[in-house]
Design a protein around this motif. Structure first.
Motif, short mmCIF file in Angstrom:
data_model
loop_
_atom_site.label_atom_id
_atom_site.label_comp_id
_atom_site.label_asym_id
_atom_site.label_seq_id
_atom_site.Cartn_x
_atom_site.Cartn_y
_atom_site.Cartn_z
N VAL A 23 0.85 -1.20 0.00
CA VAL A 23 0.00 0.00 0.00
C VAL A 23 0.88 1.26 0.00
N ALA A 24 1.94 1.26 0.80
CA ALA A 24 2.83 2.41 0.87
C ALA A 24 3.51 2.66 -0.47
N ILE A 25 3.97 1.62 -1.11
CA ILE A 25 4.62 1.76 -2.42
C ILE A 25 3.63 2.27 -3.45
N THR A 26 2.40 1.78 -3.43
CA THR A 26 1.38 2.23 -4.36
C THR A 26 1.07 3.71 -4.17
N VAL A 27 0.94 4.14 -2.92
CA VAL A 27 0.67 5.55 -2.64
C VAL A 27 1.84 6.42 -3.10
N LEU A 28 3.05 5.99 -2.85
CA LEU A 28 4.23 6.74 -3.26
C LEU A 28 4.31 6.87 -4.78
N LEU A 29 4.07 5.80 -5.49
CA LEU A 29 4.08 5.85 -6.95
C LEU A 29 2.97 6.74 -7.50
N ALA A 30 1.79 6.67 -6.89
CA ALA A 30 0.68 7.52 -7.33
C ALA A 30 1.00 9.00 -7.09
#
Length: 163
Positions: A23-30
């Motif tokens: 989830v953290a990686i997805t938020v960072l990429l977004a």
């Protein structure tokens, strides 16, 4: 009685940690993608150049002359530099030499010319209105200003006055 050791524990938290990291990686990429898409990562504001000008005031006959020289600092495009004259006068004439002039009005600079250390222009009466040669700068204030490429920002770089 049976003792339980740490190695016998089959329950682990790694699936929970894995989900949190995903989830953290997805938020960072977004967030990174959003910055590039909206242009927030681009610096749209022009940086005011740091320039030192020197002035040399002389009275040549019936007209005053003011030489403006780039002494040091950033190279700037001539089309971005303006000279504002206030409280000047023409001796014996009702014409008004006051106003804002592109620096290209004085000398041989063009809009695309670069102004760097050693570049010099001279304000003389005949170049402020095309006819007056009796320019009086003794009470004048002259400002050298830079205008941003977007024309929404203007900054006074230096000011000169005889008084």
């Amino acid at each position: 009685m049976r003792q339980q050791s740490l190695t016998d524990d089959e329950v682990a938290v790694s699936p929970v940690i894995g989900v949190v990291l995903m989830v953290a990686i997805t938020v960072l990429l977004a967030a990174t993608a959003a910055v590039f898409v909206t242009g927030l990562g681009n610096d749209q504001t022009a940086t005011t150049p740091t320039v030192a000008f020197q002035f040399e005031y002389t009275q040549a006959g019936s007209t005053d002359e003011l030489a403006i020289s780039h002494a040091s600092g950033d190279t700037v495009e001539a089309g971005r530099i303006y000279v504002s004259i206030s409280d000047a006068d023409y001796r014996g004439s009702g014409d008004d030499p006051n106003g804002q002039y592109p620096i290209t009005a004085f000398g041989s600079l063009t809009d695309g010319s670069e102004i760097n250390a050693g570049t010099s222009v001279t304000i003389i009466g005949s170049e402020t209105d095309g006819s007056g040669t009796d320019l009086d700068l003794s009470q004048a204030t002259v400002e050298v200003a830079w205008r941003a490429p977007s024309d929404d920002q203007s900054t006074t770089l230096t000011t000169w006055s005889q008084v």
